[in-house]
Design an enzyme around this catalytic site. Structure first.
Site, PDB file in Angstrom:
ATOM      1  CE  LYS A 147      41.089   5.426  29.398  1.00 20.28           C
ATOM      2  NZ  LYS A 147      40.333   5.525  28.358  1.00 20.28           N
ATOM      3  CE  LYS A 162      34.437  10.120  26.947  1.00 17.30           C
ATOM      4  NZ  LYS A 162      34.640   8.670  26.627  1.00 17.30           N
ATOM      5  CE  LYS A 202      35.816  -0.055  28.111  1.00 20.22           C
ATOM      6  NZ  LYS A 202      35.293   0.221  26.173  1.00 20.22           N
TER       7      LYS A 202
HETATM    8  P1  TYM Z   1      37.387   7.782  23.771  1.00 20.76           P
HETATM    9  O1  TYM Z   1      36.167   7.667  24.062  1.00 20.76           O
HETATM   10  O2  TYM Z   1      37.412   6.365  25.773  1.00 20.76           O
HETATM   11  O3  TYM Z   1      38.438   7.917  24.448  1.00 20.76           O
HETATM   12  C1  TYM Z   1      38.450   9.206  23.040  1.00 20.76           C
HETATM   13  C2  TYM Z   1      40.464   9.553  22.216  1.00 20.76           C
HETATM   14  O4  TYM Z   1      40.697  10.253  23.438  1.00 20.76           O
HETATM   15  C3  TYM Z   1      41.932   9.409  23.410  1.00 20.76           C
HETATM   16  N1  TYM Z   1      42.400   9.591  25.091  1.00 20.76           N
HETATM   17  C4  TYM Z   1      43.313   9.559  25.987  1.00 20.76           C
HETATM   18  N2  TYM Z   1      44.352  10.537  25.125  1.00 20.76           N
HETATM   19  C5  TYM Z   1      45.496  10.646  26.025  1.00 20.76           C
HETATM   20  N3  TYM Z   1      45.260  10.908  28.160  1.00 20.76           N
HETATM   21  C6  TYM Z   1      43.801  10.029  28.536  1.00 20.76           C
HETATM   22  N4  TYM Z   1      43.650   9.758  29.238  1.00 20.76           N
HETATM   23  C7  TYM Z   1      42.901  10.020  26.991  1.00 20.76           C
HETATM   24  N5  TYM Z   1      41.270   9.376  27.813  1.00 20.76           N
HETATM   25  C8  TYM Z   1      41.084   9.278  26.487  1.00 20.76           C
HETATM   26  C9  TYM Z   1      41.814   8.034  23.616  1.00 20.76           C
HETATM   27  O5  TYM Z   1      42.738   7.140  22.962  1.00 20.76           O
HETATM   28  C10 TYM Z   1      40.989   8.558  22.279  1.00 20.76           C
HETATM   29  O6  TYM Z   1      41.305   8.512  21.365  1.00 20.76           O
HETATM   30  N6  TYM Z   1      37.010   3.046  20.956  1.00 20.76           N
HETATM   31  C11 TYM Z   1      37.445   5.030  21.197  1.00 20.76           C
HETATM   32  C12 TYM Z   1      36.443   5.624  20.067  1.00 20.76           C
HETATM   33  C13 TYM Z   1      36.633   5.627  18.891  1.00 20.76           C
HETATM   34  C14 TYM Z   1      37.212   5.321  18.310  1.00 20.76           C
HETATM   35  C15 TYM Z   1      36.462   4.618  16.660  1.00 20.76           C
HETATM   36  C16 TYM Z   1      38.542   6.011  18.185  1.00 20.76           C
HETATM   37  C17 TYM Z   1      34.860   4.728  18.250  1.00 20.76           C
HETATM   38  N7  TYM Z   1      35.709   4.383  16.641  1.00 20.76           N
HETATM   39  C18 TYM Z   1      37.654   5.368  15.486  1.00 20.76           C
HETATM   40  C19 TYM Z   1      39.312   5.875  16.979  1.00 20.76           C
HETATM   41  C20 TYM Z   1      38.678   5.596  15.383  1.00 20.76           C
HETATM   42  C21 TYM Z   1      37.075   5.111  22.768  1.00 20.76           C
HETATM   43  O7  TYM Z   1      36.487   4.166  23.090  1.00 20.76           O
HETATM   44  O8  TYM Z   1      37.648   6.214  22.529  1.00 20.76           O
END
Ligand code: TYM
Length: 329
Positions: free
Chosen positions: A193, A196, A111
């Site tokens: 990956k 979004k 990032k």
């Molecule tokens: P975020 O918002 O990027 O994504 C949410 C969840 O979706 C999963 N994910 C994917 N899984 C498979 N293939 C993909 N292409 C893909 N893109 C996203 C992510 O691994 C995630 O599990 N930091 C986290 C949000 C968060 C969080 C937490 C998660 C904040 N606090 C505590 C678990 C526990 C995040 O940015 O996810």
């Protein structure tokens, strides 16, 4: 019952990667665990954003949780910023996390490469806030995608470090990563990956996009033209096709070998037209349910209020334990 915690950042529209990678597991887990499904709005402001869009994305995300089948009566659905204990624990845990650990996180490195203008300390501290989210609730299991594994490892290290100073305050959480679906790749560049926040929207299938636009993107998706045109799973040499197989299997609950059998001898075109049909059926159902919930903002806000009320009780108990362990009066 064991406790599950997971969250999604409302930093853009949710993708099919979020759905296949984690939300589908959330739905399954809601029957056997006590689940906290959070919307990580505090994490979303580590990148420059437009306030009105964030507001909209938050409500879109709650509606999508509901439309995907996350039941607000069974689970605690809430907004991270509504439970102030997250930010408070964040400060305490900062003091038990080393700068070196944070600057080594691959997500931070990526990032900060991308947005050289705004490498704020929130971006660096991001995994500590995530650790706070998880550790506040005595979480046993954290369903996440592949990209969050390193953050969960750090969470475990912070928790162990804190416990070694003050006794068993935190439960050490385990990750739950769902097989091949935990890493859905981008459509045109399957070396990275699906995300979004990708600037090339042709890489990503959004849950709220039109069927027409999704069909075009699938038609463009890379299919490894230099290998013989056969539809089988090989994540090293046939990344594009393997990724589409993962999405197909994730949406239908069919195994990869079952799909390989069905498509043996068929063309990429046949395969693509079938996967377009599968995705379209899924998206149509999801969107009609989404629009139903999205219309009623009062109902969405009530769910968030109820969720925050319940989450606060648990979070406050943990925060008091932590403060007393540290020696604050
Ligand atoms: P975020 O918002 O990027 O994504 C949410 C969840 O979706 C999963 N994910 C994917 N899984 C498979 N293939 C993909 N292409 C893909 N893109 C996203 C992510 O691994 C995630 O599990 N930091 C986290 C949000 C968060 C969080 C937490 C998660 C904040 N606090 C505590 C678990 C526990 C995040 O940015 O996810």
């Amino acid at each position: 019952k064991k406790i599950v915690f997971s969250a999604i950042q409302p930093s853009g529209q949710l993708t099919i990667g979020n759905y296949v990678g984690v939300i589908r597991q959330w739905i399954k887990m809601q029957n056997s665990y006590t689940c906290f499904y959070c919307i990580a709005d505090l994490h979303a402001i580590t990148i420059r954003h437009v306030s009105s869009e964030l507001r909209k994305n938050i409500l879109d995300t709650v509606s999508l949780y509901l439309a995907c089948g996350i039941n607000p009566r069974k689970n605690i659905i809430f907004l991270q910023s509504h439970v102030h204990q997250h930010a408070q624990l964040n400060w305490f845990l900062n003091c038990y996390t080393y700068c070196g650990e944070l600057s080594r996180m691959t997500q931070f490195k990526n990032k900060s490469k991308r947005s050289i203008k705004n490498i704020n300390s929130g971006l660096l501290n991001y995994p500590v806030l995530m650790a706070s989210d998880i550790l506040l609730y005595d979480t046993n299991v954290v369903p996440i995608g592949h990209d969050q594994i390193q953050h969960l490892e750090l969470t475990r290290n912070i928790a162990r470090r804190f416990n070694s100073c003050y006794g068993n305050i935190f439960t050490i959480p385990d990750k739950y990563v769902f097989g091949r679906n935990c890493n859905i790749l981008s459509l045109l560049d399957p070396d990275k990956k699906m995300s979004k926040s990708d600037s090339n929207r042709n890489n990503v299938i959004f849950l709220l996009e039109s069927i027409d636009s999704i069909s075009k993107k699938i038609a463009l998706a890379v299919t490894d033209s230099n290998s013989p045109p056969s539809i089988h799973y090989d994540i090293i040499n046939k990344k594009g096709i393997s990724n589409l197989l993962n999405i197909f299997s994730g949406l239908t609950d069919r195994t990869i070998s079952n799909l390989e059998l069905e498509f043996s001898g068929k063309s990429y075109q046949d395969f693509k037209s079938d996967i377009i049909e599968v995705i379209s059926d899924f998206i149509k159902n999801l969107q009609s349910s989404y629009f139903y919930y999205r219309k009623n903002e009062d109902y969405l806000k009530k769910i968030l209020n109820d969720g925050a009320f319940k989450a606060c009780i648990k979070a406050d108990t943990m925060l008091k334990k932590v403060k007393s362990a540290i020696g604050l009066i």
